[in-house]
Motif scaffolding. Structure first.
Motif, PDB file in Angstrom:
ATOM      1  N   ASP A 226     -79.185 -28.819 -19.265  1.00 19.80           N
ATOM      2  CA  ASP A 226     -78.451 -28.332 -20.437  1.00 19.80           C
ATOM      3  C   ASP A 226     -77.485 -27.225 -20.051  1.00 19.80           C
ATOM      4  OD1 ASP A 226     -79.682 -30.101 -22.140  1.00 19.80           O
ATOM      5  OD2 ASP A 226     -81.242 -28.701 -22.760  1.00 19.80           O
ATOM      6  N   ASP A 227     -77.962 -26.273 -19.238  1.00 21.66           N
ATOM      7  CA  ASP A 227     -77.087 -25.203 -18.771  1.00 21.66           C
ATOM      8  C   ASP A 227     -75.955 -25.755 -17.915  1.00 21.66           C
ATOM      9  OD1 ASP A 227     -78.433 -23.162 -20.033  1.00 21.66           O
ATOM     10  OD2 ASP A 227     -79.706 -22.695 -18.315  1.00 21.66           O
ATOM     11  N   LEU A 228     -76.297 -26.678 -17.024  1.00 24.22           N
ATOM     12  CA  LEU A 228     -75.320 -27.241 -16.109  1.00 24.22           C
ATOM     13  C   LEU A 228     -74.190 -27.941 -16.843  1.00 24.22           C
ATOM     14  CD1 LEU A 228     -74.548 -27.853 -13.150  1.00 24.22           C
ATOM     15  CD2 LEU A 228     -75.926 -29.942 -13.329  1.00 24.22           C
ATOM     16  N   HIS A 229     -74.531 -28.661 -17.923  1.00 23.58           N
ATOM     17  CA  HIS A 229     -73.532 -29.443 -18.656  1.00 23.58           C
ATOM     18  C   HIS A 229     -73.077 -28.764 -19.950  1.00 23.58           C
ATOM     19  CE1 HIS A 229     -74.008 -32.885 -15.956  1.00 23.58           C
ATOM     20  NE2 HIS A 229     -75.306 -32.690 -16.020  1.00 23.58           N
ATOM     21  N   GLY A 230     -73.519 -27.533 -20.162  1.00 23.59           N
ATOM     22  CA  GLY A 230     -73.074 -26.779 -21.330  1.00 23.59           C
ATOM     23  C   GLY A 230     -73.538 -27.338 -22.650  1.00 23.59           C
ATOM     24  N   ARG A 231     -74.751 -27.897 -22.685  1.00 20.69           N
ATOM     25  CA  ARG A 231     -75.260 -28.490 -23.915  1.00 20.69           C
ATOM     26  C   ARG A 231     -76.046 -27.472 -24.728  1.00 20.69           C
ATOM     27  NH1 ARG A 231     -77.847 -33.227 -20.404  1.00 20.69           N
ATOM     28  NH2 ARG A 231     -75.959 -34.425 -19.936  1.00 20.69           N
ATOM     29  N   PRO A 232     -76.008 -27.592 -26.056  1.00 23.26           N
ATOM     30  CA  PRO A 232     -76.827 -26.699 -26.887  1.00 23.26           C
ATOM     31  C   PRO A 232     -78.299 -27.020 -26.723  1.00 23.26           C
ATOM     32  CG  PRO A 232     -75.819 -28.417 -28.235  1.00 23.26           C
ATOM     33  CD  PRO A 232     -75.224 -28.551 -26.848  1.00 23.26           C
ATOM     34  N   ASN A 233     -79.154 -25.998 -26.786  1.00 20.31           N
ATOM     35  CA  ASN A 233     -80.585 -26.240 -26.707  1.00 20.31           C
ATOM     36  C   ASN A 233     -81.340 -25.134 -27.421  1.00 20.31           C
ATOM     37  OD1 ASN A 233     -81.734 -24.194 -24.554  1.00 20.31           O
ATOM     38  ND2 ASN A 233     -79.801 -24.957 -23.729  1.00 20.31           N
ATOM     39  N   ALA A 234     -82.604 -25.406 -27.750  1.00 16.64           N
ATOM     40  CA  ALA A 234     -83.396 -24.506 -28.578  1.00 16.64           C
ATOM     41  C   ALA A 234     -83.666 -23.170 -27.905  1.00 16.64           C
ATOM     42  CB  ALA A 234     -84.716 -25.178 -28.957  1.00 16.64           C
ATOM     43  N   VAL A 235     -83.864 -23.167 -26.590  1.00 20.78           N
ATOM     44  CA  VAL A 235     -84.186 -21.917 -25.893  1.00 20.78           C
ATOM     45  C   VAL A 235     -82.991 -20.978 -25.890  1.00 20.78           C
ATOM     46  CG1 VAL A 235     -84.869 -20.913 -23.684  1.00 20.78           C
ATOM     47  CG2 VAL A 235     -85.961 -23.009 -24.484  1.00 20.78           C
ATOM     48  N   SER A 236     -81.796 -21.513 -25.662  1.00 24.56           N
ATOM     49  CA  SER A 236     -80.617 -20.649 -25.656  1.00 24.56           C
ATOM     50  C   SER A 236     -80.324 -20.104 -27.053  1.00 24.56           C
ATOM     51  CB  SER A 236     -79.395 -21.417 -25.129  1.00 24.56           C
ATOM     52  OG  SER A 236     -79.049 -22.491 -25.990  1.00 24.56           O
ATOM     53  N   LEU A 237     -80.684 -20.861 -28.085  1.00 25.37           N
ATOM     54  CA  LEU A 237     -80.432 -20.433 -29.451  1.00 25.37           C
ATOM     55  C   LEU A 237     -81.518 -19.522 -30.001  1.00 25.37           C
ATOM     56  CD1 LEU A 237     -79.162 -23.791 -31.005  1.00 25.37           C
ATOM     57  CD2 LEU A 237     -77.777 -21.794 -30.452  1.00 25.37           C
ATOM     58  N   LEU A 238     -82.782 -19.790 -29.647  1.00 28.57           N
ATOM     59  CA  LEU A 238     -83.916 -19.095 -30.268  1.00 28.57           C
ATOM     60  C   LEU A 238     -84.705 -18.228 -29.310  1.00 28.57           C
ATOM     61  CD1 LEU A 238     -85.278 -22.141 -32.327  1.00 28.57           C
ATOM     62  CD2 LEU A 238     -83.790 -20.322 -33.168  1.00 28.57           C
ATOM     63  N   GLY A 239     -84.506 -18.382 -28.004  1.00 29.05           N
ATOM     64  CA  GLY A 239     -85.367 -17.714 -27.041  1.00 29.05           C
ATOM     65  C   GLY A 239     -86.651 -18.514 -26.856  1.00 29.05           C
ATOM     66  N   VAL A 240     -87.427 -18.188 -25.829  1.00 27.77           N
ATOM     67  CA  VAL A 240     -88.627 -18.947 -25.526  1.00 27.77           C
ATOM     68  C   VAL A 240     -89.648 -18.863 -26.656  1.00 27.77           C
ATOM     69  CG1 VAL A 240     -90.628 -19.118 -23.991  1.00 27.77           C
ATOM     70  CG2 VAL A 240     -88.357 -18.797 -23.029  1.00 27.77           C
ATOM     71  N   GLN A 241     -89.992 -17.643 -27.095  1.00 21.00           N
ATOM     72  CA  GLN A 241     -91.000 -17.490 -28.137  1.00 21.00           C
ATOM     73  C   GLN A 241     -90.524 -18.076 -29.462  1.00 21.00           C
ATOM     74  OE1 GLN A 241     -94.137 -16.662 -27.635  1.00 21.00           O
ATOM     75  NE2 GLN A 241     -93.570 -16.490 -25.468  1.00 21.00           N
TER      76      GLN A 241
END
Length: 292
Positions: A226-241
């Motif tokens: 996700d990071d490599l291809h610049g995709r949105p994901n839950a961890v980047s939006l919400l953090g791990v917890q």
């Protein structure tokens, strides 16, 4: 159930490999792409719903489960290609294009897609109306506008509708699993949409967490995609917890959305079991930095 699912998939792939004068490497690649399988979560959910609804035509449920898994395996073969994720490994072994070549990987994915629908069509003599609905559901959750092809297509857009992206890329085949399970057992598919959508959303969040917390050796595939291809994901939006909390909320909603059926209690227990498996546990893992 696992033995039943593996047997159904193996039998379907054997039909697709054919006999006599066939391209041997492509026939071999069909088996390589489908076995050994991963968790087989999609056909397991389908079969669990069918059993909860009575499973009055087991051969039809078997065909539906194997067809769904072949579509999933085909999507993995295509996802791994250099034009998409360019992933060298899948399920702990070289991806199909690395093991067989890019042209054969394309043909393998295409062949599995066609074979999935052939597998369903071969059951038409059991219950034509059910088979027609199964084919329709699988087609809608595979292509456009709301299937896994649409999910991949969102990644080429400048602006991404995150909800639509997740429902198409990940949720589509889980929706297919719950709805096809009901259809195979002669039940109305519509009430099963929400359960599939919620399980799909939970699986996407869990996948985002695993991608952030685990390494490639643990997952058996490249991480950080996700990071490599610049995709949105839950961890980047919400953090791990925040992502873990979101995952638990989704799974609670999934259990409460199960339609009334004879096997409702057993199905709820199955969802709880998968909830435990989906929640990442990595006590010694640290979140990897982005773009590493």
């Amino acid at each position: 159930m696992s033995t039943r699912i593996e047997g159904a998939i193996s039998s379907a792939v054997a039909v697709g490999q054919g006999r006599g004068a066939v391209p041997a490497r492509l026939a071999s690649a069909l088996d390589y792409a489908t076995a050994p399988g991963g968790a087989r979560i999609r056909p397991t959910i389908l079969m669990s719903v069918a059993l909860a609804c009575g499973d009055d035509h087991p051969a039809l449920s078997d065909a539906a489960a194997s067809a769904l898994e072949m579509i999933h395996c085909a999507s993995l073969v295509h996802d791994d290609l250099p034009c998409f994720d360019d992933a060298a490994t899948r399920r702990g072994k070289p991806s199909v294009h690395k093991a067989y070549s890019e042209p054969l990987a394309v043909l393998t994915g295409d062949s599995l897609i066609v074979l999935a629908f052939e597998t369903l069509a071969r059951q038409s003599h059991y219950a034509p109306d059910r088979v027609a609905q199964l084919i329709m559901t699988l087609a809608q959750r595979t292509g456009m506008p709301g299937g896994i092809c649409a999910g991949q297509g969102w990644e080429s857009e400048a602006e991404v509708d995150l909800s639509a992206y997740h429902q198409a890329k990940t949720g589509a085949l889980f929706i297919a699993a719950t709805q096809m399970g009901a259809t195979a057992a002669g039940q109305d598919a519509e009430p099963w949409f929400e359960l599939g959508a919620r399980i799909g959303e939970a699986f996407q969040v869990a996948d985002d967490l695993r991608d952030a917390l685990y390494d490639a050796e643990t997952l058996g595939k490249p991480v950080g995609q996700d990071d490599l291809h610049g995709r949105p994901n839950a961890v980047s939006l919400l953090g791990v917890q925040g992502a873990i909390s979101r995952l638990k909320d989704i799974l609670s909603g999934a259990i409460s959305s199960i339609p009334s059926c004879p096997g409702e209690a057993q199905l709820a227990e199955m969802v709880r079991t998968y909830a435990e498996r989906l929640t990442p546990v990595a006590p010694n893992a640290a979140v990897r930095p982005s773009n590493v």
